[in-house]
Design a protein around this motif. Structure first.
Motif, short mmCIF file in Angstrom:
data_model
loop_
_atom_site.label_atom_id
_atom_site.label_comp_id
_atom_site.label_asym_id
_atom_site.label_seq_id
_atom_site.Cartn_x
_atom_site.Cartn_y
_atom_site.Cartn_z
N LEU A 74 10.41 2.50 -4.69
CA LEU A 74 11.36 1.42 -4.94
C LEU A 74 12.20 1.14 -3.70
CD1 LEU A 74 12.48 2.45 -8.53
CD2 LEU A 74 10.83 0.68 -7.91
N ASP A 75 12.57 2.18 -2.97
CA ASP A 75 13.35 1.99 -1.74
C ASP A 75 12.56 1.20 -0.70
OD1 ASP A 75 15.51 3.32 -2.78
OD2 ASP A 75 15.06 5.24 -1.80
N VAL A 76 11.24 1.43 -0.63
CA VAL A 76 10.41 0.69 0.31
C VAL A 76 10.49 -0.81 0.01
CG1 VAL A 76 8.01 0.24 1.01
CG2 VAL A 76 8.83 2.59 0.81
N PHE A 77 10.43 -1.17 -1.28
CA PHE A 77 10.51 -2.58 -1.65
C PHE A 77 11.88 -3.16 -1.29
CE2 PHE A 77 11.88 -5.85 -4.65
CZ PHE A 77 10.88 -6.79 -4.47
N LEU A 78 12.94 -2.44 -1.63
CA LEU A 78 14.28 -2.98 -1.37
C LEU A 78 14.52 -3.17 0.12
CD1 LEU A 78 16.35 -0.89 -3.96
CD2 LEU A 78 15.62 -3.29 -4.14
N ALA A 79 14.08 -2.22 0.95
CA ALA A 79 14.25 -2.36 2.39
C ALA A 79 13.45 -3.55 2.92
CB ALA A 79 13.82 -1.06 3.08
N PHE A 80 12.25 -3.72 2.41
CA PHE A 80 11.43 -4.86 2.87
C PHE A 80 12.05 -6.18 2.43
CE2 PHE A 80 7.79 -7.78 2.22
CZ PHE A 80 7.40 -7.87 3.54
N ARG A 81 12.58 -6.24 1.22
CA ARG A 81 13.20 -7.49 0.75
C ARG A 81 14.38 -7.86 1.63
NH1 ARG A 81 17.41 -9.13 -2.31
NH2 ARG A 81 17.10 -11.07 -3.50
N ARG A 82 15.22 -6.85 2.00
CA ARG A 82 16.35 -7.15 2.86
C ARG A 82 15.89 -7.71 4.21
NH1 ARG A 82 18.45 -2.32 0.62
NH2 ARG A 82 17.63 -1.13 2.41
N THR A 83 14.84 -7.10 4.76
CA THR A 83 14.31 -7.56 6.04
C THR A 83 13.81 -8.99 5.94
OG1 THR A 83 13.68 -5.31 6.66
CG2 THR A 83 12.61 -7.09 7.84
N GLN B 257 0.83 -1.21 0.00
CA GLN B 257 0.00 0.00 0.00
C GLN B 257 0.86 1.26 0.00
OE1 GLN B 257 -2.20 -0.97 3.55
NE2 GLN B 257 -3.99 -1.72 2.39
N LEU B 258 1.94 1.24 0.79
CA LEU B 258 2.83 2.40 0.83
C LEU B 258 3.51 2.62 -0.52
CD1 LEU B 258 4.24 4.67 2.32
CD2 LEU B 258 5.86 3.00 3.24
N MET B 259 3.94 1.55 -1.17
CA MET B 259 4.55 1.68 -2.49
C MET B 259 3.55 2.26 -3.49
SD MET B 259 6.54 -1.99 -2.55
CE MET B 259 6.88 -1.94 -4.32
N LEU C 191 8.95 0.00 -11.42
CA LEU C 191 10.28 0.13 -11.99
C LEU C 191 10.21 0.44 -13.48
CD1 LEU C 191 13.27 -0.12 -11.15
CD2 LEU C 191 13.16 -2.52 -11.86
N ARG C 192 9.23 -0.14 -14.16
CA ARG C 192 9.07 0.10 -15.60
C ARG C 192 8.38 1.43 -15.89
NH1 ARG C 192 7.55 -5.49 -15.50
NH2 ARG C 192 5.35 -4.87 -15.57
N GLY C 193 7.92 2.10 -14.85
CA GLY C 193 7.25 3.39 -15.04
C GLY C 193 5.80 3.26 -15.44
N PRO D 113 11.21 6.87 -6.74
CA PRO D 113 12.41 6.35 -6.04
C PRO D 113 12.12 5.90 -4.61
CG PRO D 113 12.93 8.34 -7.27
CD PRO D 113 11.44 8.20 -7.31
N GLU D 114 11.26 6.63 -3.92
CA GLU D 114 10.92 6.25 -2.55
C GLU D 114 10.13 4.94 -2.54
OE1 GLU D 114 9.60 9.66 0.04
OE2 GLU D 114 9.76 10.70 -1.88
#
Length: 673
Positions: free
Chosen positions: A205-214, A190-192, A235-237, A202-203
């Motif tokens: 995409l950062d939410v996804f990357l941070a969640f994936r790391r977690t 929902q946040l993404m 990512l594809r716009g 960009p923000e």
């Protein structure tokens, strides 16, 4: 009514007041019973909560004592004894957890049926039942389960808000929820979505990357396929599309218009023009029409007549309400209920009501009639964004500040229209005198017609004779719940103190019109300030204008002047002294500039210069101001200011001498001095 609250600090209430439960052990037992309300809680389960794995030998007796004391607090019928334990009897309305579950089920049904806005409102109400963190000290994971319930409600409400197009207000809320629940994937999605819709890719995409790391670091798994697909689209716009808002399956179609008057007359050209405005092919914005005018002009009757004429163009319903004071909120709630919103789901805040109204009108063709708006602020919450809807407004103010409005200033009926209306009401021709005393005001004409019907032994001339005296005219213009004085008084009470002051002081002078400089003398302020007050009264339709530019003059309808004259003026002597003084100063200035070339006009005619009448032409000035000067002289004479009256009349005599007039009109005003 009893309430058992678990959503926050454990609390028991009766009729809104907290009930003291007693000892910590009593609170623990009652909390356990409330959590399992209407279910049997075994005695052994209670032993575990109270004493753990090693209960005392007297555990059964102590528990019976706790239950006995709780029954004294709650009523002996509240806690029943079962074969293996005890059960708390409680209705769903008494349990805040059950109310949330009901809200959630109802919201899901509403959203599934297309009422997304109503479903979101119901979910917001469910979230509002939480009063803080859950503090139950039980061995069961009650707090965890209640937090899971809260997050479910929150996520479903966010989904509904996203469906309705909301994003900006959600980002902060979702950011906090994601921090509180770092492994909750739905919140991250929902946040993404909200960030991407706001252009903050960009923000997102950062939410996804941070969640994936977690997820990888803590659980050793990748995010779900759905979340990865959302990440790929961003990512594809590709735009994160806003879903279309479904309409309710059973949309309410209110028909709230009051009946049209059977004896409505005239204004046919205006009705045709406005009907064309309301029924024109769809445009970017729906039409907004404001009909303004003085009290008693028949604004509501006109608008209702118009609404009936165009109602087929608005098949999804017609809403009607009269604003009385500052009750915008009440009318918004009335409209929402008329559109099918259950009373318990109507929001408590004006902006939320307005937003929900716009949601409900999306994609529909509804006519909204808002009667008696005091200002533009009252109207704006009712204006939908839909081009298929239209709004009709009546107001005693012009409302020029209302964006995009078609402004219509309603005028008086002419003599022929007035006679036609009176004839339709009373069934007999009214006569010229009665028509004249009503001044083309539809309310006065309706009252006159009602009086003739109520008094069949009166003729129209009998009523005209009773209305002839301006001092008692408003006394007669009352019939049942209709009254010209009461209608004017409602407008007068809405004015500020300075506006009331000038209005009633204008009533001291029987002149047809006054210039701005004389109004300044009445208020004892600069002319510019007085003209601002005058123009406000014009906007309220309590004062009319004639002329333009520097030659503009201000007047009153005869019935309004009668009302103004009734208002007590504590400084009448000082006001009239200033008025006479201002007239005298202006007259002396103009008399000193009268031509002295010896030209004499023919008897009975005024000297005319080959220039437009303005302040530089003293003869034209006297020509224009003579009715005002005569009114001031007459008023001063009647009020015991004979010396002032004679002085002003003497200066005016210079104009009469110059133009070959006699001072008959002025002299007549001084006969009683």
């Amino acid at each position: 009514m009893w309430s058992f609250r678990l959503l926050g600090a454990f609390r028991v209430e009766r009729d809104g007041a907290e009930v003291a439960v007693g000892t910590p052990q009593m609170r623990t037992v009652l909390a356990l019973l409330v959590w399992h309300a209407n279910e049997v809680v075994p005695v052994g389960r209670m032993f575990d909560e109270l004493w753990g794995e090693v209960p005392p030998a007297s555990a059964k007796v102590q528990l019976q004592g706790i239950i006995s004391r709780l029954r004294r607090v709650l009523g002996k019928e509240r806690i029943a004894t079962a074969a293996t334990g005890y059960v708390l009897r409680a209705a769903a309305a008494e349990l805040d957890v059950e109310l949330v579950r009901q809200d959630l089920a109802a919201a899901r049904g509403l959203i599934a049926g297309g009422d997304v806005a109503l479903g979101a409102t119901r979910l917001r109400e469910a979230l509002g039942r939480w009063r803080g963190p859950v503090d139950l000290q039980l061995t069961e994971p009650v707090a965890t389960q209640l937090d899971e319930l809260r997050m479910t409600v929150l996520e479903e409400r966010v989904d509904a808000d996203l469906l309705l197009g909301g994003t900006a207000d959600l980002i902060g809320e979702l950011t906090a929820a994601a921090a509180e629940h770092p492994l909750r994937e739905r919140v991250r999605a929902q946040l993404m979505t909200a960030l991407a819709r706001r252009g903050r890719v960009p923000e997102a995409l950062d939410v996804f990357l941070a969640f994936r790391r977690t997820m990888v670091d803590e659980l050793g798994v990748e995010p779900s396929e759905q979340l990865r697909a959302l990440h790929a689209r961003i990512l594809r716009g590709e735009p994160v599309a806003r879903p279309a808002l479904p309409l309710p399956r059973k949309a309410h179609q209110p028909r709230q218009l009051p009946p049209a008057l059977p004896d409505f007359v005239s204004r046919e050209e205006l009705l045709t023009e406005l009907a064309d405005v309301l029924t024109a092919p769809r445009r970017e914005h729906g039409p907004l029409v404001v009909v303004s005018g003085a009290a008693g002009l028949g604004k509501t009757s006109l608008v209702v007549q118009l609404a009936h004429r165009v109602r087929e163009r608005f098949p999804d319903g017609q809403l009607f309400a009269t604003l009385r004071g500052d009750d915008t909120m009440a009318v918004l709630q009335q409209f929402l209920r008329a559109l099918g919103v259950p009373a318990d789901l109507v929001p408590a805040a004006e902006d939320e009501c307005s937003a929900l109204l716009r949601d409900l009108l999306a994609g529909r063709e509804v006519l909204l009639v808002v009667d008696n708006a005091a200002d533009a602020r009252q109207v704006r919450p009712f204006v939908p964004a839909e081009p298929g809807c239209a709004v009709l407004v009546t107001s005693r103010r012009t409302l020029g500040e209302l964006e995009g409005a078609r402004l219509v200033r309603l005028g008086l009926l002419d003599a022929g229209e007035s006679a036609e209306l009176l004839t339709k009401i009373a069934g007999v021709p009214p006569g010229d005198a009665l028509v004249a005393h009503c001044g083309g005001l539809p309310l006065a004409l309706r009252i006159a017609g009602a009086l003739l019907l109520d008094h069949p032994h009166w003729t129209a001339d009998d009523l005209a004779a009773r209305l002839a005296d301006e001092r008692t005219r408003l006394d007669w213009l009352e019939a049942g719940d209709l009254g010209v004085r009461a209608s004017f008084d409602a407008s007068y009470r809405q004015l500020s103190q300075s506006h009331q002051m000038l209005f009633r002081r204008l009533g001291l002078l029987p002149a047809t019109t006054v210039p701005g400089w004389l109004a300044a003398a009445l208020l004892d302020i600069e002319q510019t300030g007085a003209e601002r007050v005058l123009e406000d009264l014009v906007s309220w339709h309590l004062v009319s204008t004639a002329g333009c530019g520097t030659a503009i003059r201000y007047g009153m309808h005869d019935l309004l002047r009668c009302f103004a004259a009734e208002q007590a003026e504590p400084e009448q002597g000082a006001v009239l002294t200033r008025a006479v003084g201002a007239c005298l100063a202006m007259a002396e200035s103009m008399a000193a500039r009268l031509p002295t070339d010896g030209l004499k006009p023919a008897p009975g005619t005024a000297l005319r210069h080959h220039v437009e009448p303005d302040a530089c032409d003293p003869v034209a000035w006297f020509d224009t101001e003579l009715p005002t000067l005569q009114a001031v002289v007459e008023t001063a004479a009647v009020c015991g200011m004979a010396e002032h009256a004679w002085e002003l009349a003497s200066v005016c005599q210079q104009y009469f001498d110059h133009c070959g007039h006699n001072a008959g009109p002025l002299a007549a005003g001084l006969t009683g001095a």
